[in-house]
Write a protein that holds these residues in place. Structure first.
Motif, PDB file in Angstrom:
ATOM      1  N   GLU A 172      -1.936   5.269   4.795  1.00  0.00           N
ATOM      2  CA  GLU A 172      -1.540   5.960   3.569  1.00  0.00           C
ATOM      3  C   GLU A 172      -2.697   6.749   2.954  1.00  0.00           C
ATOM      4  O   GLU A 172      -2.476   7.604   2.102  1.00  0.00           O
ATOM      5  CB  GLU A 172      -0.994   4.952   2.551  1.00  0.00           C
ATOM      6  CG  GLU A 172       0.185   4.142   3.048  1.00  0.00           C
ATOM      7  CD  GLU A 172       1.317   5.008   3.560  1.00  0.00           C
ATOM      8  OE1 GLU A 172       1.567   6.074   2.959  1.00  0.00           O
ATOM      9  OE2 GLU A 172       1.943   4.628   4.566  1.00  0.00           O
ATOM     10  N   TYR A 173      -3.924   6.468   3.370  1.00  0.00           N
ATOM     11  CA  TYR A 173      -5.089   7.130   2.787  1.00  0.00           C
ATOM     12  C   TYR A 173      -5.837   8.004   3.791  1.00  0.00           C
ATOM     13  O   TYR A 173      -6.857   8.597   3.439  1.00  0.00           O
ATOM     14  CB  TYR A 173      -6.052   6.081   2.218  1.00  0.00           C
ATOM     15  CG  TYR A 173      -5.395   5.175   1.208  1.00  0.00           C
ATOM     16  CD1 TYR A 173      -5.139   5.599  -0.086  1.00  0.00           C
ATOM     17  CD2 TYR A 173      -4.991   3.885   1.568  1.00  0.00           C
ATOM     18  CE1 TYR A 173      -4.519   4.772  -1.009  1.00  0.00           C
ATOM     19  CE2 TYR A 173      -4.371   3.049   0.649  1.00  0.00           C
ATOM     20  CZ  TYR A 173      -4.142   3.497  -0.640  1.00  0.00           C
ATOM     21  OH  TYR A 173      -3.520   2.670  -1.537  1.00  0.00           O
ATOM     22  N   ALA A 194      10.337  -4.878   4.809  1.00  0.00           N
ATOM     23  CA  ALA A 194      10.174  -3.593   5.487  1.00  0.00           C
ATOM     24  C   ALA A 194      10.624  -2.487   4.545  1.00  0.00           C
ATOM     25  O   ALA A 194      11.380  -2.734   3.607  1.00  0.00           O
ATOM     26  CB  ALA A 194      10.967  -3.548   6.789  1.00  0.00           C
ATOM     27  N   ALA A 195      10.161  -1.290   4.780  1.00  0.00           N
ATOM     28  CA  ALA A 195      10.530  -0.155   3.933  1.00  0.00           C
ATOM     29  C   ALA A 195      10.939   1.024   4.798  1.00  0.00           C
ATOM     30  O   ALA A 195      10.268   1.343   5.786  1.00  0.00           O
ATOM     31  CB  ALA A 195       9.361   0.243   3.029  1.00  0.00           C
ATOM     32  N   ASN A 196      12.031   1.651   4.427  1.00  0.00           N
ATOM     33  CA  ASN A 196      12.464   2.878   5.086  1.00  0.00           C
ATOM     34  C   ASN A 196      11.839   4.072   4.384  1.00  0.00           C
ATOM     35  O   ASN A 196      11.949   4.217   3.169  1.00  0.00           O
ATOM     36  CB  ASN A 196      13.987   3.005   5.038  1.00  0.00           C
ATOM     37  CG  ASN A 196      14.661   2.207   6.132  1.00  0.00           C
ATOM     38  OD1 ASN A 196      14.369   2.395   7.305  1.00  0.00           O
ATOM     39  ND2 ASN A 196      15.550   1.311   5.752  1.00  0.00           N
ATOM     40  N   GLU A 223       0.829  -1.204   0.000  1.00  0.00           N
ATOM     41  CA  GLU A 223       0.000   0.000   0.000  1.00  0.00           C
ATOM     42  C   GLU A 223       0.866   1.258   0.000  1.00  0.00           C
ATOM     43  O   GLU A 223       0.506   2.266  -0.615  1.00  0.00           O
ATOM     44  CB  GLU A 223      -0.946   0.000   1.203  1.00  0.00           C
ATOM     45  CG  GLU A 223      -1.984  -1.109   1.184  1.00  0.00           C
ATOM     46  CD  GLU A 223      -2.900  -1.036  -0.023  1.00  0.00           C
ATOM     47  OE1 GLU A 223      -3.105   0.068  -0.569  1.00  0.00           O
ATOM     48  OE2 GLU A 223      -3.410  -2.096  -0.439  1.00  0.00           O
ATOM     49  N   LEU A 224       1.998   1.191   0.688  1.00  0.00           N
ATOM     50  CA  LEU A 224       2.940   2.313   0.686  1.00  0.00           C
ATOM     51  C   LEU A 224       3.430   2.602  -0.723  1.00  0.00           C
ATOM     52  O   LEU A 224       3.439   3.745  -1.184  1.00  0.00           O
ATOM     53  CB  LEU A 224       4.118   1.985   1.601  1.00  0.00           C
ATOM     54  CG  LEU A 224       5.312   2.951   1.562  1.00  0.00           C
ATOM     55  CD1 LEU A 224       4.928   4.286   2.157  1.00  0.00           C
ATOM     56  CD2 LEU A 224       6.498   2.357   2.300  1.00  0.00           C
ATOM     57  N   LEU A 225       3.831   1.566  -1.438  1.00  0.00           N
ATOM     58  CA  LEU A 225       4.340   1.733  -2.801  1.00  0.00           C
ATOM     59  C   LEU A 225       3.239   2.230  -3.741  1.00  0.00           C
ATOM     60  O   LEU A 225       3.494   3.037  -4.639  1.00  0.00           O
ATOM     61  CB  LEU A 225       4.908   0.407  -3.312  1.00  0.00           C
ATOM     62  CG  LEU A 225       6.155  -0.116  -2.568  1.00  0.00           C
ATOM     63  CD1 LEU A 225       6.497  -1.523  -3.016  1.00  0.00           C
ATOM     64  CD2 LEU A 225       7.343   0.814  -2.776  1.00  0.00           C
TER      65      LEU A 225
END
Length: 251
Positions: A154-155, A77-79, A20-22
């Motif tokens: 994110e929304y 995980a994402a930074n 969802e972040l991407l």
């Protein structure tokens, strides 16, 4: 390493949350993938990163465990930069642009990240226009909140204000009724939530603070038939949000 150095407010963990972040278009510094993880949705994440020219780093699973402080990262995980906050005006403008009467959740000193994340997830599903939290004595938008929200963060517009009481005063000037979820209120299912609406959810232990409760127009309560006298904050919020949504949809 000291315990406080393990916490990383700029880490989004879990496959669904990273996807969802991407999709959201938000800036991402890099994506960390545990060595050997190349099945299912991980392949989709890798493909999305390549398409968006986002750096992918393969790391040892133990290192990822350590960075995520034991949370279930599912190998991904994402930074990211610290999540940006909206303003109350931006929340109201969003409602106006949708030609809808404002529907806002106000968190009064929610301290548990999982509770805030769950509230955000339910709020996004219920069509809430935004959430307001205080700058002090309330959990911020850390990676546990993002994980628990399962991508809903994110929304969702989240505004952080210095003074909840004065913010309530400003909302009331804009013809928004403020409802307090607390004990000794009128029945939730017999309350008219039509019009502009802001629902206040209180602290997990203390409930809604006295000053904030006095500022509210109406106090609403859920029936408690067991031996305990309160529900988890996010559970109570979810029940009340769906009642407000039901009324707004005319169901």
């Amino acid at each position: 390493m000291p315990k406080e150095e393990i916490k990383n407010d700029n880490l989004v963990i879990g496959r669904n949350a990273v996807i969802e972040l991407l999709k959201s278009g938000r800036e991402v510094e890099n994506v960390l993938v545990a060595r050997g993880e190349h099945e299912g949705s991980v392949n989709r994440i890798i493909a999305m990163c390549k398409e968006k020219k986002i750096v992918i780093k393969t790391v040892d699973r133990k290192k990822l465990d350590f960075m995520c402080a034991g949370a279930n990262h599912q190998g991904v995980a994402a930074n990211v930069p610290a999540h940006s906050y909206s303003s109350v005006d931006e929340i109201l403008k969003f409602a106006e642009d949708k030609n809808e009467k404002p529907f806002i959740i106000i968190c009064d000193e929610i301290e548990d990240s999982h509770n805030l994340g769950a509230i955000i997830r339910s709020a996004e599903a219920c069509g809430v226009h935004g959430i307001i939290i205080p700058k002090r004595r309330n959990v911020g938008l850390n990676f546990i909140v993002a994980k628990t929200s399962c991508g809903a963060l994110e929304y969702m517009r989240v505004a952080r204000v210095s003074n909840i009481a004065s913010t309530i005063d400003e909302l009331k000037k804009k013809n928004i009724w403020v409802y307090c979820a607390d004990m000794d209120g009128q029945p939730w299912c017999k309350t008219d939530f039509s019009g502009g609406c802001a629902l206040v959810i209180g602290n997990e232990g203390k409930g809604v603070g006295r000053l904030i409760k006095e500022k509210c127009d109406v106090t609403v309560s859920l029936p408690m038939l067991g031996e305990v006298n309160s529900l988890n904050a996010s559970v109570a919020a979810g029940v009340l949000m769906y009642e407000i949504t039901r009324q707004r949809l005319g169901l």
